[in-house]
Write a protein that holds these residues in place. Structure first.
Motif, PDB file in Angstrom:
ATOM      1  N   HIS A 211      41.075  56.535  41.114  1.00 53.31           N
ATOM      2  CA  HIS A 211      42.191  55.628  41.357  1.00 53.31           C
ATOM      3  C   HIS A 211      42.235  54.532  40.290  1.00 53.31           C
ATOM      4  N   VAL A 212      43.426  54.095  39.954  1.00 51.36           N
ATOM      5  CA  VAL A 212      43.601  53.019  38.974  1.00 51.36           C
ATOM      6  C   VAL A 212      43.020  51.717  39.551  1.00 51.36           C
ATOM      7  N   PRO A 213      42.225  50.976  38.790  1.00 47.60           N
ATOM      8  CA  PRO A 213      41.617  49.736  39.302  1.00 47.60           C
ATOM      9  C   PRO A 213      42.653  48.720  39.773  1.00 47.60           C
ATOM     10  N   HIS A 214      42.246  47.883  40.732  1.00 45.62           N
ATOM     11  CA  HIS A 214      43.140  46.922  41.379  1.00 45.62           C
ATOM     12  C   HIS A 214      43.858  46.021  40.371  1.00 45.62           C
ATOM     13  N   THR A 215      43.096  45.412  39.451  1.00 49.27           N
ATOM     14  CA  THR A 215      43.685  44.479  38.485  1.00 49.27           C
ATOM     15  C   THR A 215      44.706  45.177  37.600  1.00 49.27           C
TER      16      THR A 215
ATOM     17  N   GLY B  48      70.380  47.641  56.904  1.00 51.21           N
ATOM     18  CA  GLY B  48      69.708  47.819  55.632  1.00 51.21           C
ATOM     19  C   GLY B  48      68.763  49.002  55.651  1.00 51.21           C
ATOM     20  N   LEU B  49      68.479  49.531  54.467  1.00 48.78           N
ATOM     21  CA  LEU B  49      67.692  50.758  54.318  1.00 48.78           C
ATOM     22  C   LEU B  49      66.600  50.514  53.275  1.00 48.78           C
ATOM     23  N   ILE B  50      65.370  50.260  53.740  1.00 45.02           N
ATOM     24  CA  ILE B  50      64.266  49.897  52.842  1.00 45.02           C
ATOM     25  C   ILE B  50      63.239  51.014  52.799  1.00 45.02           C
ATOM     26  N   GLY B  51      62.875  51.416  51.596  1.00 44.47           N
ATOM     27  CA  GLY B  51      61.878  52.466  51.424  1.00 44.47           C
ATOM     28  C   GLY B  51      60.836  52.074  50.390  1.00 44.47           C
ATOM     29  N   THR B  52      59.689  52.719  50.467  1.00 44.24           N
ATOM     30  CA  THR B  52      58.543  52.420  49.617  1.00 44.24           C
ATOM     31  C   THR B  52      58.491  53.351  48.413  1.00 44.24           C
ATOM     32  N   ALA B  53      58.175  52.784  47.253  1.00 37.01           N
ATOM     33  CA  ALA B  53      57.886  53.585  46.061  1.00 37.01           C
ATOM     34  C   ALA B  53      56.795  52.874  45.279  1.00 37.01           C
ATOM     35  N   THR B  54      55.717  53.568  45.006  1.00 35.40           N
ATOM     36  CA  THR B  54      54.577  52.973  44.320  1.00 35.40           C
ATOM     37  C   THR B  54      54.844  52.806  42.828  1.00 35.40           C
ATOM     38  N   THR B  55      54.363  51.703  42.278  1.00 36.37           N
ATOM     39  CA  THR B  55      54.469  51.488  40.840  1.00 36.37           C
ATOM     40  C   THR B  55      53.329  52.165  40.084  1.00 36.37           C
ATOM     41  N   THR B  56      52.333  52.655  40.817  1.00 33.53           N
ATOM     42  CA  THR B  56      51.178  53.270  40.169  1.00 33.53           C
ATOM     43  C   THR B  56      51.426  54.726  39.814  1.00 33.53           C
ATOM     44  N   TYR B  57      52.173  55.430  40.657  1.00 36.39           N
ATOM     45  CA  TYR B  57      52.393  56.860  40.434  1.00 36.39           C
ATOM     46  C   TYR B  57      53.881  57.199  40.346  1.00 36.39           C
ATOM     47  N   ASN B  58      54.626  56.320  39.701  1.00 36.85           N
ATOM     48  CA  ASN B  58      56.029  56.552  39.387  1.00 36.85           C
ATOM     49  C   ASN B  58      56.311  55.980  38.013  1.00 36.85           C
ATOM     50  N   GLU B  59      57.518  56.221  37.516  1.00 38.25           N
ATOM     51  CA  GLU B  59      57.998  55.605  36.286  1.00 38.25           C
ATOM     52  C   GLU B  59      59.178  54.699  36.625  1.00 38.25           C
ATOM     53  N   PRO B  60      59.341  53.585  35.918  1.00 39.33           N
ATOM     54  CA  PRO B  60      60.393  52.629  36.261  1.00 39.33           C
ATOM     55  C   PRO B  60      61.798  53.213  36.283  1.00 39.33           C
ATOM     56  N   TYR B  61      62.116  54.069  35.317  1.00 38.01           N
ATOM     57  CA  TYR B  61      63.489  54.596  35.277  1.00 38.01           C
ATOM     58  C   TYR B  61      63.794  55.412  36.528  1.00 38.01           C
TER      59      TYR B  61
ATOM     60  N   LEU C 266      58.003  47.501  46.964  1.00 43.32           N
ATOM     61  CA  LEU C 266      57.144  47.701  45.806  1.00 43.32           C
ATOM     62  C   LEU C 266      55.690  47.643  46.260  1.00 43.32           C
ATOM     63  N   VAL C 267      54.953  48.731  46.065  1.00 46.35           N
ATOM     64  CA  VAL C 267      53.524  48.764  46.371  1.00 46.35           C
ATOM     65  C   VAL C 267      52.766  49.262  45.156  1.00 46.35           C
ATOM     66  N   THR C 268      51.454  48.993  45.145  1.00 46.61           N
ATOM     67  CA  THR C 268      50.620  49.433  44.031  1.00 46.61           C
ATOM     68  C   THR C 268      49.683  50.571  44.422  1.00 46.61           C
ATOM     69  N   SER C 269      49.740  51.025  45.672  1.00 45.50           N
ATOM     70  CA  SER C 269      48.941  52.135  46.201  1.00 45.50           C
ATOM     71  C   SER C 269      47.495  51.724  46.471  1.00 45.50           C
ATOM     72  N   ASP C 270      47.138  51.703  47.771  1.00 48.15           N
ATOM     73  CA  ASP C 270      45.753  51.428  48.137  1.00 48.15           C
ATOM     74  C   ASP C 270      44.990  52.698  48.481  1.00 48.15           C
ATOM     75  N   ASN C 271      45.692  53.835  48.520  1.00 52.75           N
ATOM     76  CA  ASN C 271      45.074  55.097  48.926  1.00 52.75           C
ATOM     77  C   ASN C 271      44.521  55.822  47.701  1.00 52.75           C
ATOM     78  N   ALA C 272      43.200  55.845  47.571  1.00 54.78           N
ATOM     79  CA  ALA C 272      42.568  56.447  46.398  1.00 54.78           C
ATOM     80  C   ALA C 272      42.856  57.939  46.269  1.00 54.78           C
ATOM     81  N   LYS C 273      43.205  58.598  47.385  1.00 57.68           N
ATOM     82  CA  LYS C 273      43.475  60.037  47.337  1.00 57.68           C
ATOM     83  C   LYS C 273      44.717  60.371  46.513  1.00 57.68           C
ATOM     84  N   GLU C 274      45.578  59.398  46.302  1.00 52.62           N
ATOM     85  CA  GLU C 274      46.804  59.665  45.559  1.00 52.62           C
ATOM     86  C   GLU C 274      46.527  60.055  44.111  1.00 52.62           C
ATOM     87  N   ALA C 275      45.458  59.516  43.534  1.00 52.29           N
ATOM     88  CA  ALA C 275      45.162  59.749  42.116  1.00 52.29           C
ATOM     89  C   ALA C 275      45.068  61.232  41.780  1.00 52.29           C
TER      90      ALA C 275
END
Length: 434
Positions: free
Chosen positions: A137-141, A86-99, A120-129
């Motif tokens: 960075h987008v708030p946790h909630t 299997g081939l698993i990779g990460t893509a954040t939902t905070t700095y991507n679009e669903p399509y 699926l991650v929501t990004s914990d690294n504030a530098k990404e913003a």
């Protein structure tokens, strides 16, 4: 020897030069500027050992040292030089679009013959913003609310094509059945997506969804949507509590508890003797640069700058992070306070496993602990975090995997060809046929 029919799951979590913060300084660490040959060797090593999957984390900002490659690009290349894994990779939902995410992972799934997984991650690294035009960075909630809807859209797009929609009827000039192609027409709080997706279904139906959240919001999201949860637990007691909690939460969402596989991270240092294993770990510990240790610790406890604090004094009391890894901050703060660790002692403690289950010893000892966690309902499997590469994964595949196979708790060959089959997960019904 165990006679259980339940089988352990194994992922190979491949991070840069390895998971220890000083892995890049290991005397045998490669310095080749083209890392693909290394990743090819690692993926093929894991496949020969019958791992369920290789897994790549990702960040869309520089964290420390040299970052890794973009996962989808790398995994597409690896799909051409592997057959089963299997081939698993990460893509954040905070700095991507669903399509984008739906299309890329569906493409990888088709290319690989049904072996793709989305972490699926929501990004914990504030530098990404700052790399996406945001001043903070987008708030946790808000990140988790967006992530839930993001997942709904991606799953809807993956159902655009029914399994038998493509007919390729050359005689009658009909490539696909238009009645089995479905636009999404999603209108929500965060996204408006028409669909349909322009990539059809793969042999496993759709990619596996993986998550790693440990906060309350993260646990609920995983229990509702994930096939696999990667998690960090330093002891069997905390792992058992998490395991029981997640299996119970799945029922709240009318899911079979066995449809969610719990795979804690495991940082193993393996030697022919206990002394040799400890020497291997100490070699890496001696190579830790204070600035690297501080950067790692500061990021993991909530993106705090610790450079101004004395290294040999206790960790100062810090406010609860709102935008970082809340579960990891709580774990590390409790560890520091419980054992009265200095900042230096704490960053050395997490320099390898970063709060994950850590074992240093012989293959037999490591297999003993893995078997106990597995049979005592602390884990369905493990995400193996090699200390350095390629040696850490080579050691595990050569010494620990045969011991697990001898005990009858891990496969000796693949029974299927898709990631979903490896994990023992049911084929997903398309919503339009269901």
């Amino acid at each position: 020897m165990s006679t259980t029919k339940r089988q352990l799951k194994l992922g190979a979590f491949l991070l840069h030069n390895g998971h220890h913060v000083a892995a890049w300084r290991h005397p045998e660490a490669p310095t080749d500027q083209n890392p693909f040959k290394l990743y090819q060797h690692l993926a093929q090593t894991a496949e020969k050992a019958c791992f369920d999957a290789v897994f790549f984390a990702d960040s869309v900002a520089l964290t420390s040292g040299v970052g890794g490659l973009e996962p989808l690009t790398l995994l597409s290349a690896l799909s051409a030089v592997t057959e089963k894994i299997g081939l698993i990779g990460t893509a954040t939902t905070t700095y991507n679009e669903p399509y984008h995410v739906a299309r890329k992972f569906a493409s990888l799934d088709r290319i690989s013959g049904g072996r793709a997984g989305w972490n699926l991650v929501t990004s914990d690294n504030a530098k990404e913003a700052a790399n996406f035009g945001l001043s903070k960075h987008v708030p946790h909630t808000e990140r988790y609310a967006r992530a839930r809807e993001f997942h709904q859209v991606v799953q809807g797009l993956w159902d655009s094509w029914e399994d038998d929609a493509i007919i390729n009827d050359k005689l009658n000039g009909k490539q696909f059945d238009t009645q089995k192609l479905h636009p999404l027409h999603h209108q929500g709080e965060h996204f408006s997506v028409a669909g349909p997706l322009n990539v059809s279904r793969s042999p496993q139906g759709k990619p596996i969804t993986v998550q790693a959240g440990g906060s309350e919001a993260g646990r609920d999201l995983a229990a509702e949507t994930a096939d696999v949860v990667f998690t960090a637990h330093p002891s069997i007691a905390s792992a058992q509590a998490f395991y029981a909690d997640m299996k119970t939460r799945t029922q709240k969402f009318k899911r079979d508890p066995d449809s969610l596989k719990i795979m804690p991270g495991l940082f193993p240092v393996i030697g022919r003797s206990q002394a040799e294993a400890e020497d291997k770990l100490q070699l890496l510990q001696n190579l830790v640069l204070p600035e690297d240790g501080l950067a790692l610790l500061g990021r993991m406890i909530g993106n705090f700058d610790l450079s101004g604090y004395p290294l040999d004094e206790p960790l100062p009391e810090l406010p609860l992070t709102q935008n970082g890894q809340q579960s990891r901050q709580a774990l590390l703060t409790a560890l520091a306070q419980g054992e009265n660790l200095t900042i230096r002692q704490l960053y050395l403690r997490i320099a390898g496993g970063r709060g994950h289950f850590t074992l240093t010893g012989t293959a037999e000892m490591i297999a003993d602990q893995m078997q106990e966690w597995f049979e005592q309902h602390a884990a369905d499997g493990f995400n193996i975090m090699p200390p350095w590469l390629p040696g850490g994964l080579d050691d595990f595949a050569t010494h620990v995997v045969p011991e697990l196979q001898r005990r009858g708790i891990f496969r000796t060959q693949y029974a299927g060809s898709t990631l979903r089959e490896h994990l023992g997960l049911a084929f997903p019904a398309n919503r339009y046929t269901r």
